[in-house]
Design an enzyme around this catalytic site. Sequence first.
Site, short mmCIF file in Angstrom:
data_model
loop_
_atom_site.label_atom_id
_atom_site.label_comp_id
_atom_site.label_asym_id
_atom_site.label_seq_id
_atom_site.Cartn_x
_atom_site.Cartn_y
_atom_site.Cartn_z
N GLY A 96 0.35 -10.93 13.79
CA GLY A 96 -0.37 -11.24 12.57
C GLY A 96 0.01 -10.29 11.45
O GLY A 96 0.51 -9.19 11.70
N ASP A 150 -16.10 -10.47 4.36
CA ASP A 150 -14.87 -11.26 4.30
C ASP A 150 -14.89 -12.29 5.44
O ASP A 150 -13.87 -12.57 6.06
CB ASP A 150 -13.65 -10.35 4.42
N ALA A 196 -2.10 -4.73 6.29
CA ALA A 196 -1.91 -4.33 7.69
C ALA A 196 -1.11 -5.39 8.43
O ALA A 196 -0.99 -6.53 7.98
CB ALA A 196 -3.26 -4.15 8.37
N LYS A 197 -0.58 -4.99 9.57
CA LYS A 197 -0.01 -5.97 10.48
C LYS A 197 -0.65 -5.75 11.84
O LYS A 197 -1.14 -4.66 12.15
CB LYS A 197 1.51 -5.88 10.53
N VAL A 198 -0.63 -6.80 12.64
CA VAL A 198 -1.24 -6.74 13.97
C VAL A 198 -0.15 -6.98 15.00
O VAL A 198 0.61 -7.95 14.91
CB VAL A 198 -2.38 -7.77 14.13
N LYS A 222 -3.87 -3.05 15.22
CA LYS A 222 -3.83 -3.18 13.77
C LYS A 222 -3.21 -1.90 13.22
O LYS A 222 -3.71 -0.81 13.48
CB LYS A 222 -5.24 -3.37 13.21
#
Length: 190
Positions: free
Chosen positions: A35, A147, A40-42, A57
């Site tokens: 993701g 969110d 951020a990236k996962v 994360k």
Amino acid sequence: MPTEIEKVLPPPSPDPSISQEGTFHSQYKVLKTIGKGSHAKVLLAHHQLTGTPVAVKVLRKNKQWFRPVMTEANIMRKINHPNIVSLLQVIENKTRIYFIMELVEGQELYQYIRESGHIEEDEARQIFEKILSAVSYCHGKGIVHRDLKVDNIMIDKNKKVKVIDFQLSTETQPGHMLNQHCGAYSFGSP
């Protein structure tokens, strides 16, 4: 009935550890990116010793985002609910922060709805009840997600629902109004 992944995962910890000993890469083997967000990236990773799959994360540290990142970690440490992703560990170095979380093998609710074309009312009700349970739990602890959208709700093949991504969350006192706009504009009220 627990899935194979759930059987090997450690139970959610009410007090996730913060590790500065060693490095992320000495503890986890990264398999792939699963993701990506705006900040951020996962990653999908396995714990080197146990082989346990986890979601990681990864956030870059900079002065602008450091405080919100630490707020997210502090809030996630206070949460322990079956419909909210669990934070297992936080690893910090000079340039990055790694949130090691339970892996939810599935897809975003948005993708799930899109692929199925529609959801029957009974199934939608069950999903909504799980989301409502998670949100009610957070609100009872004075935590506001800020969110909540179909992109931040994961659903697996067994219909297990998990609320994810507490990056914009905050804590508040009962009766106090929040006055700062945040979240995705397209999901905001008119």
